[in-house]
Design an enzyme around this catalytic site. Structure first.
Site, short mmCIF file in Angstrom:
data_model
loop_
_atom_site.label_atom_id
_atom_site.label_comp_id
_atom_site.label_asym_id
_atom_site.label_seq_id
_atom_site.Cartn_x
_atom_site.Cartn_y
_atom_site.Cartn_z
CG ASP A 42 36.48 -19.02 26.16
OD1 ASP A 42 36.16 -17.65 26.05
OD2 ASP A 42 37.39 -19.58 25.38
CG HIS A 73 35.96 -13.65 26.33
ND1 HIS A 73 35.87 -14.60 25.43
CD2 HIS A 73 34.77 -12.97 26.36
CE1 HIS A 73 35.20 -14.19 24.34
NE2 HIS A 73 34.36 -13.29 24.77
N GLY A 149 30.52 -19.21 21.57
CA GLY A 149 30.30 -20.12 21.99
C GLY A 149 31.28 -21.58 21.47
CG PHE A 150 29.94 -24.08 20.51
CD1 PHE A 150 29.96 -24.87 21.01
CD2 PHE A 150 28.98 -22.91 20.33
CE1 PHE A 150 28.64 -25.44 22.00
CE2 PHE A 150 28.11 -23.14 20.88
CZ PHE A 150 27.49 -25.34 21.00
N GLY A 151 35.24 -22.89 20.77
CA GLY A 151 36.28 -23.77 19.91
C GLY A 151 36.20 -24.67 18.93
N GLY A 152 36.53 -23.87 18.30
CA GLY A 152 37.19 -24.92 16.52
C GLY A 152 36.52 -24.30 15.38
N GLY A 181 38.93 -16.43 18.19
CA GLY A 181 38.29 -17.33 17.17
C GLY A 181 39.07 -17.37 16.08
N GLY A 202 42.59 -21.36 20.67
CA GLY A 202 42.57 -22.46 21.53
C GLY A 202 43.06 -24.01 20.03
CB ALA A 204 46.18 -23.09 16.04
C1 DX5 Z 1 34.75 -18.92 22.23
C2 DX5 Z 1 36.29 -18.65 22.52
C3 DX5 Z 1 36.94 -18.43 22.17
C4 DX5 Z 1 37.98 -19.99 21.75
C5 DX5 Z 1 38.38 -20.03 20.79
O1 DX5 Z 1 34.54 -18.40 22.18
O2 DX5 Z 1 36.17 -16.92 23.32
O3 DX5 Z 1 38.48 -18.33 22.95
O4 DX5 Z 1 38.05 -20.77 22.73
O5 DX5 Z 1 38.72 -21.55 20.42
P1 DX5 Z 1 39.62 -21.40 18.94
O6 DX5 Z 1 41.19 -20.44 19.25
O7 DX5 Z 1 39.46 -23.11 18.49
O8 DX5 Z 1 38.76 -20.87 18.48
ZN ZN Z 2 37.46 -16.54 24.26
#
Ligand code: DX5
Ligand code: ZN
Length: 223
Positions: A42, A73, A149-152, A181, A202, A204
């Site tokens: 990312d 990405h 924008g964010f993981g989790g 996501g 991510g 998971a």
């Molecule tokens: C979110 C990112 C994702 C992120 C997914 O903006 O594009 O690729 O890493 O993370 P999870 O699987 O934790 O939602």
């Molecule tokens: Zn991504």
């Protein structure tokens, strides 16, 4: 540089955004040994999304640590500025957001000309019909199943509908339909039933107590 394979199987793509960056190499080796299909990287510029993440240097270092392809990405306002740097660094595929600026078709042509796979991503509120104009020039569609924008974050409720719409647009073309996501063993199943064949994960994986078990559960869910 390793291009992405053809979509003849269901792919699992660990997102290194959620990995422990102090031991990134080890974390990558772990998912490589467990059977990751490729890695999801990312890139965030603090403008297109309210967060910052990695740059080309990370892609370069990752390419020295693994044989896995890197699915990059680009969550950036002006992708044109960065294409060459990511290609040079060893990106396997470059995915541009349809909401970014620039002549995306021209940029996709430039990426293909360098032997790198191409992708287009759509945010949750974007009409999937915009994809139609790119079908002849892309190897992958990335459907955001959270606001990027964010993981989790949690998988959005309307994502299932968007995935099905994208699937009917792609139809039988050899184009990956990747979801990104909030993917876990339950939402992966929903996404798969809607037509996805590539799954970014991510939190998971990298936030799990037992990454091996988490990996197996995800693999089972997308089998
Ligand atoms: C979110 C990112 C994702 C992120 C997914 O903006 O594009 O690729 O890493 O993370 P999870 O699987 O934790 O939602
Ligand atoms: Zn991504």
């Amino acid at each position: 540089m390793i291009a992405l394979p053809k979509p003849t199987f269901n792919a699992l793509s660990p997102s290194i955004l959620s990995a422990n960056q102090l031991i990134l190499g080890e974390q990558i080796k772990t998912v490589e040994i467990l059977g990751a299909s490729w890695l999801h990287i990312d890139i965030m510029d603090g403008h297109f999304v309210p967060n910052l993440s990695f740059g080309p240097a990370t892609v370069k270092w990752v390419s020295t640590a693994t044989k896995l392809a890197q699915d990059v990405h680009l969550m950036v306002e002006d992708p044109q500025k960065y294409l060459d740097a990511f290609i040079k660094a060893g990106a396997s595929s470059l995915t541009l957001h349809v909401e970014s600026k620039g002549n995306l078709r021209e940029l996709l042509e430039q990426i293909r000309a360098k032997g790198v796979s191409t992708g287009i991503s759509i945010k949750p509120d974007t009409d999937p019909n915009v994809l139609k104009q790119f079908l002849d020039i892309i190897d992958l569609v990335l459907v955001m199943t959270v606001y990027p924008g964010f993981g989790g974050q949690a998988f959005l409720e309307n994502a299932q509908k968007q995935i099905s719409e994208v699937k009917s647009i792609i139809a039988e073309r050899p184009i990956w339909l990747e979801v990104d996501g909030g993917i876990n063993k339950d939402t992966a199943k929903i996404a798969k039933e809607a037509g996805a064949n590539a799954f970014v994960a991510g939190n998971a994986l990298f936030a799990a107590n037992d990454i091996e078990q988490a990996f197996k559960d995800l693999k089972d869910a997308i089998k």
